[in-house]
Design an enzyme around this catalytic site. Structure first.
Site, PDB file in Angstrom:
ATOM      1  N   ASP A  13      56.415  36.481   8.608  1.00  0.00           N
ATOM      2  CA  ASP A  13      56.464  35.370   7.643  1.00  0.00           C
ATOM      3  C   ASP A  13      56.225  35.815   6.201  1.00  0.00           C
ATOM      4  O   ASP A  13      55.694  35.054   5.387  1.00  0.00           O
ATOM      5  CB  ASP A  13      55.449  34.263   8.018  1.00  0.00           C
ATOM      6  CG  ASP A  13      55.697  33.745   9.418  1.00  0.00           C
ATOM      7  OD1 ASP A  13      56.868  33.696   9.834  1.00  0.00           O
ATOM      8  OD2 ASP A  13      54.718  33.391  10.102  1.00  0.00           O
ATOM      9  N   LYS A  16      61.082  37.230   4.522  1.00  0.00           N
ATOM     10  CA  LYS A  16      62.308  38.028   4.781  1.00  0.00           C
ATOM     11  C   LYS A  16      63.563  37.199   4.522  1.00  0.00           C
ATOM     12  O   LYS A  16      64.535  37.677   3.953  1.00  0.00           O
ATOM     13  CB  LYS A  16      62.303  38.543   6.239  1.00  0.00           C
ATOM     14  CG  LYS A  16      61.151  39.500   6.541  1.00  0.00           C
ATOM     15  CD  LYS A  16      61.070  39.866   8.003  1.00  0.00           C
ATOM     16  CE  LYS A  16      60.597  38.756   8.898  1.00  0.00           C
ATOM     17  NZ  LYS A  16      59.187  38.351   8.710  1.00  0.00           N
ATOM     18  N   GLY A  40      61.368  32.797  12.391  1.00  0.00           N
ATOM     19  CA  GLY A  40      61.758  31.611  11.630  1.00  0.00           C
ATOM     20  C   GLY A  40      61.863  32.054  10.186  1.00  0.00           C
ATOM     21  O   GLY A  40      60.847  32.356   9.559  1.00  0.00           O
ATOM     22  N   HIS A  41      63.084  32.178   9.690  1.00  0.00           N
ATOM     23  CA  HIS A  41      63.303  32.699   8.340  1.00  0.00           C
ATOM     24  C   HIS A  41      63.734  31.550   7.430  1.00  0.00           C
ATOM     25  O   HIS A  41      64.818  30.996   7.593  1.00  0.00           O
ATOM     26  CB  HIS A  41      64.350  33.819   8.366  1.00  0.00           C
ATOM     27  CG  HIS A  41      63.875  35.026   9.141  1.00  0.00           C
ATOM     28  ND1 HIS A  41      64.628  36.166   9.296  1.00  0.00           N
ATOM     29  CD2 HIS A  41      62.699  35.268   9.775  1.00  0.00           C
ATOM     30  CE1 HIS A  41      63.930  37.045  10.001  1.00  0.00           C
ATOM     31  NE2 HIS A  41      62.770  36.522  10.315  1.00  0.00           N
ATOM     32  N   GLN A 223      59.811  39.404  12.496  1.00  0.00           N
ATOM     33  CA  GLN A 223      58.367  39.628  12.662  1.00  0.00           C
ATOM     34  C   GLN A 223      57.846  40.584  11.575  1.00  0.00           C
ATOM     35  O   GLN A 223      58.448  40.666  10.517  1.00  0.00           O
ATOM     36  CB  GLN A 223      58.044  40.173  14.063  1.00  0.00           C
ATOM     37  CG  GLN A 223      58.181  39.140  15.179  1.00  0.00           C
ATOM     38  CD  GLN A 223      59.604  38.888  15.610  1.00  0.00           C
ATOM     39  OE1 GLN A 223      60.314  39.801  15.990  1.00  0.00           O
ATOM     40  NE2 GLN A 223      60.038  37.641  15.580  1.00  0.00           N
ATOM     41  N   PRO A 303      49.135  26.257  12.179  1.00  0.00           N
ATOM     42  CA  PRO A 303      48.570  26.727  10.907  1.00  0.00           C
ATOM     43  C   PRO A 303      48.459  28.250  10.921  1.00  0.00           C
ATOM     44  O   PRO A 303      48.113  28.836  11.949  1.00  0.00           O
ATOM     45  CB  PRO A 303      47.183  26.084  10.866  1.00  0.00           C
ATOM     46  CG  PRO A 303      46.913  25.538  12.221  1.00  0.00           C
ATOM     47  CD  PRO A 303      48.216  25.415  12.951  1.00  0.00           C
TER      48      PRO A 303
HETATM   49  P1  GDP Z   1      60.038  35.041   7.028  1.00  0.00           P
HETATM   50  O1  GDP Z   1      59.832  34.744   8.474  1.00  0.00           O
HETATM   51  O2  GDP Z   1      59.559  36.403   6.650  1.00  0.00           O
HETATM   52  O3  GDP Z   1      61.443  34.809   6.574  1.00  0.00           O
HETATM   53  O4  GDP Z   1      59.099  34.017   6.238  1.00  0.00           O
HETATM   54  P2  GDP Z   1      58.933  32.440   6.553  1.00  0.00           P
HETATM   55  O5  GDP Z   1      60.164  31.749   6.133  1.00  0.00           O
HETATM   56  O6  GDP Z   1      58.463  32.222   7.937  1.00  0.00           O
HETATM   57  O7  GDP Z   1      57.708  32.073   5.627  1.00  0.00           O
HETATM   58  C1  GDP Z   1      57.755  32.309   4.268  1.00  0.00           C
HETATM   59  C2  GDP Z   1      57.496  30.976   3.544  1.00  0.00           C
HETATM   60  O8  GDP Z   1      57.242  31.233   2.187  1.00  0.00           O
HETATM   61  C3  GDP Z   1      58.671  30.024   3.557  1.00  0.00           C
HETATM   62  O9  GDP Z   1      58.192  28.709   3.602  1.00  0.00           O
HETATM   63  C4  GDP Z   1      59.359  30.307   2.227  1.00  0.00           C
HETATM   64  O10 GDP Z   1      60.119  29.209   1.753  1.00  0.00           O
HETATM   65  C5  GDP Z   1      58.193  30.563   1.360  1.00  0.00           C
HETATM   66  N1  GDP Z   1      58.364  31.483   0.241  1.00  0.00           N
HETATM   67  C6  GDP Z   1      59.060  32.648   0.191  1.00  0.00           C
HETATM   68  N2  GDP Z   1      58.842  33.282  -0.982  1.00  0.00           N
HETATM   69  C7  GDP Z   1      57.984  32.504  -1.677  1.00  0.00           C
HETATM   70  C8  GDP Z   1      57.345  32.626  -2.945  1.00  0.00           C
HETATM   71  O11 GDP Z   1      57.498  33.599  -3.665  1.00  0.00           O
HETATM   72  N3  GDP Z   1      56.508  31.617  -3.317  1.00  0.00           N
HETATM   73  C9  GDP Z   1      56.266  30.532  -2.533  1.00  0.00           C
HETATM   74  N4  GDP Z   1      55.435  29.614  -2.987  1.00  0.00           N
HETATM   75  N5  GDP Z   1      56.849  30.392  -1.340  1.00  0.00           N
HETATM   76  C10 GDP Z   1      57.674  31.357  -0.906  1.00  0.00           C
HETATM   77  P1  IMO Z   2      59.180  35.982  11.573  1.00  0.00           P
HETATM   78  O1  IMO Z   2      60.464  36.754  11.811  1.00  0.00           O
HETATM   79  C1  IMO Z   2      54.961  35.432  12.555  1.00  0.00           C
HETATM   80  C2  IMO Z   2      53.777  36.268  16.695  1.00  0.00           C
HETATM   81  C3  IMO Z   2      53.317  35.090  17.524  1.00  0.00           C
HETATM   82  C4  IMO Z   2      52.323  35.781  18.437  1.00  0.00           C
HETATM   83  C5  IMO Z   2      52.959  37.138  18.692  1.00  0.00           C
HETATM   84  C6  IMO Z   2      53.742  37.221  20.000  1.00  0.00           C
HETATM   85  O2  IMO Z   2      59.395  34.559  11.208  1.00  0.00           O
HETATM   86  O3  IMO Z   2      58.289  36.722  10.638  1.00  0.00           O
HETATM   87  P2  IMO Z   2      56.115  36.287  20.743  1.00  0.00           P
HETATM   88  O4  IMO Z   2      56.630  34.876  20.812  1.00  0.00           O
HETATM   89  O5  IMO Z   2      56.896  37.175  19.848  1.00  0.00           O
HETATM   90  O6  IMO Z   2      55.896  36.887  22.099  1.00  0.00           O
HETATM   91  O7  IMO Z   2      54.638  36.117  20.104  1.00  0.00           O
HETATM   92  O8  IMO Z   2      53.847  37.351  17.604  1.00  0.00           O
HETATM   93  N1  IMO Z   2      55.109  36.107  16.071  1.00  0.00           N
HETATM   94  C7  IMO Z   2      55.308  35.865  14.774  1.00  0.00           C
HETATM   95  N2  IMO Z   2      54.435  35.636  13.776  1.00  0.00           N
HETATM   96  N3  IMO Z   2      56.289  35.483  12.293  1.00  0.00           N
HETATM   97  C8  IMO Z   2      57.180  35.743  13.275  1.00  0.00           C
HETATM   98  O9  IMO Z   2      58.490  35.928  13.026  1.00  0.00           O
HETATM   99  C9  IMO Z   2      56.705  35.909  14.589  1.00  0.00           C
HETATM  100  N4  IMO Z   2      57.292  36.151  15.785  1.00  0.00           N
HETATM  101  C10 IMO Z   2      56.310  36.276  16.673  1.00  0.00           C
HETATM  102  O10 IMO Z   2      52.718  34.095  16.734  1.00  0.00           O
HETATM  103  O11 IMO Z   2      51.123  36.005  17.739  1.00  0.00           O
HETATM  104 MG    MG Z   3      58.872  33.325   9.681  1.00  0.00          MG
END
Ligand code: GDP
Ligand code: IMO
Ligand code: MG
Length: 427
Positions: A13, A16, A40-41, A223, A303
């Site tokens: 998270d 990416k 979840g991107h 991840q 959370p």
């Molecule tokens: P990913 O899994 O690595 O693609 O990241 P996620 O999408 O799960 O979580 C990143 C969160 O941060 C998302 O809600 C994005 O919209 C948000 N986000 C990304 N870059 C920034 C930033 O520079 N500032 C803020 N406030 N939010 C950001």
């Molecule tokens: P992105 O690509 C954050 C975590 C889960 C759990 C562990 C194992 O959005 O960054 P799994 O379902 O893979 O067997 O769960 O890995 N986890 C992540 N945490 N971002 C993710 O993906 C994750 N994918 C799995 O919360 O702790």
């Molecule tokens: Mg994510």
């Protein structure tokens, strides 16, 4: 044009989706190389806000070829739903392809993921329950079914029959759950196969040709490094490798073809699910970060645990990925804090250590040693030029570069594509 691997360098998270969507403007191909719909991107652009689980984050550019690589575990129901949603929002998905070698997530994988978690009780990993662990275990145990298998219905039926027999024995005898019907699973997966067929390709050649013709290729990780089964906080990890090396194994592009490894870090740390996190803040500052940044999982809504930037873990992550460049996201989240801490070492059992321990028992006992920096206490979301950042923000970025021994190329100050500072070129 080069091949750039874009990977999560913490616990996932990191942003990416945002960074790949940004860089994909100039790309020929974007390929996802690991994980499954546990990812979840989030992407915020002129089409709206999306939480992509399987489709590569380059999909918003009609000229970019998007590939779901062999290293991804594909839940076909999730993939088809995601494609439908993108099309409804006006996004062209004609250039989306799926590797015939990618493994499938089957209904018993999701069932077993949940049942295994229940059985672990208080020691649950906190998985996303998407069937990821069981699917990658089956891949290694040579019990997997691959996307390409759906194209030959007769041999698919034979393979499913023999595998399902074993899975039903586990479901009924170990977990006292209901068995799955061969007929139902077969029919359902045949119908997925029919819809996926036009997208299924031998993608190794497709990718090699793009590289040979000089196109920019982005390898999109899922991840984060500290969830890697070898180097992460095992067993509180995921089940496929999020590291840059998997960018090669999960796509079929040899390792010598990768030119740059861009590691994405949040300006602080988060983790979702169980397992040690030395800099976790179980206090008002942690809550403030969670609420200000809306740190709740894109896939599960849970959370996220929040804490200070962990320099020990970051240095380790840089080494195991061979990072050449950094992207620092969510700097804006720290805008209001009067002071910031960076973890520069751990204290454990009276000893000071500077490496990231393999043992989770040791990690649980690690007390972070912090360095404190002054906050900047002014908004950064509208800044686009590095020089215009407040002096304390620049000091914070410079200190992180020093600790990780790697230059920052991109600073993100908001979720939208344009809320980005290009500090230095990636190439
Ligand atoms: P990913 O899994 O690595 O693609 O990241 P996620 O999408 O799960 O979580 C990143 C969160 O941060 C998302 O809600 C994005 O919209 C948000 N986000 C990304 N870059 C920034 C930033 O520079 N500032 C803020 N406030 N939010 C950001
Ligand atoms: P992105 O690509 C954050 C975590 C889960 C759990 C562990 C194992 O959005 O960054 P799994 O379902 O893979 O067997 O769960 O890995 N986890 C992540 N945490 N971002 C993710 O993906 C994750 N994918 C799995 O919360 O702790
Ligand atoms: Mg994510």
């Amino acid at each position: 044009m080069p091949v750039i691997a874009v990977i999560g360098a913490q616990w996932g998270d990191e942003g990416k989706g945002k960074v790949v969507d940004l860089l994909a403007e100039k790309a020929g191909v974007v390929v996802r190389f690991s994980g499954g719909d546990n990812a979840g991107h989030t992407i915020v652009n002129h089409y709206g806000e999306f939480g992509l689980h399987l489709v590569p984050s380059g999909i918003f550019y009609p000229g970019v070829t998007c590939i779901i690589g062999n290293g991804v575990a594909v839940n076909p129901a999730v993939l088809l739903g995601e494609i439908d949603h993108l099309r409804e929002k006006g996004v062209d998905t004609a250039n989306l392809f799926v590797s015939d070698r990618a493994h499938l997530i089957m209904p018993y994988h999701t069932l077993l993921d949940g049942l295994e978690e229940e059985r672990r009780g208080g020691k649950a990993i906190g998985t996303t329950r998407k069937g990821i662990g069981p699917a990658f275990a089956d891949k290694t145990a040579r019990l997997g079914i691959r996307v390409g298998d759906l194209l030959d219905k007769e041999s698919f039926l034979e393979r499913l029959r023999s595998i399902l027999e074993g899975k039903n024995a586990i479901l009924t005898k170990v977990y006292e759950a209901e068995p799955l019907s061969l007929d139902e699973v077969y029919r359902q997966y045949c119908s997925y196969g029919e819809r996926l067929a036009p997208m299924v390709r031998e993608t190794v050649a497709l990718l090699a040709e793009a590289v040979d013709s000089g196109k920019l290729v982005i390898l999109e990780g899922a991840q984060g490094a500290l969830l890697d089964p070898d180097f992460g906080t095992y067993p509180y990890t995921t089940s496929s490798s999020p590291l840059a090396g998997e960018g090669s194994l999960g796509t079929g592009l040899g390792p010598t073809r990768i030119d740059r490894v861009l590691g994405i870090f949040k300006a602080y740390c988060t983790r979702v699910g169980g397992g040690p996190m030395p800099t976790e803040l179980a206090d008002a500052t942690g809550d403030m970060i969670r609420e200000r940044a809306h740190e709740y999982g894109t896939t599960t809504g849970r959370p996220r645990r929040c804490g200070w930037f962990d320099g020990v873990a970051a240095r380790f992550s840089s080494r195991i990925n061979g990072l050449t460049n950094l992207a620092l996201t969510r700097l804006d989240v720290l805008d209001e804090l009067p002071s910031l801490k960076i973890c520069v070492g751990y204290k454990v059992g009276g000893e000071t250590i500077s490496h990231f321990p393999a043992s989770i028992a040791t990690l649980e006992r690690c007390q972070p040693i912090y360095e404190e920096l002054k906050g900047w206490q002014s908004p950064t979301s509208d800044i686009r030029d590095y020089e215009k950042l407040p002096a304390q923000a620049k000091q914070y970025v410079a200190r992180l570069e020093e600790i990780v021994s790697c230059p920052v190329s991109i600073i993100s100050v908001g979720a939208r594509r344009e809320q980005t500072i290009h500090k230095a070129p990636i190439l």
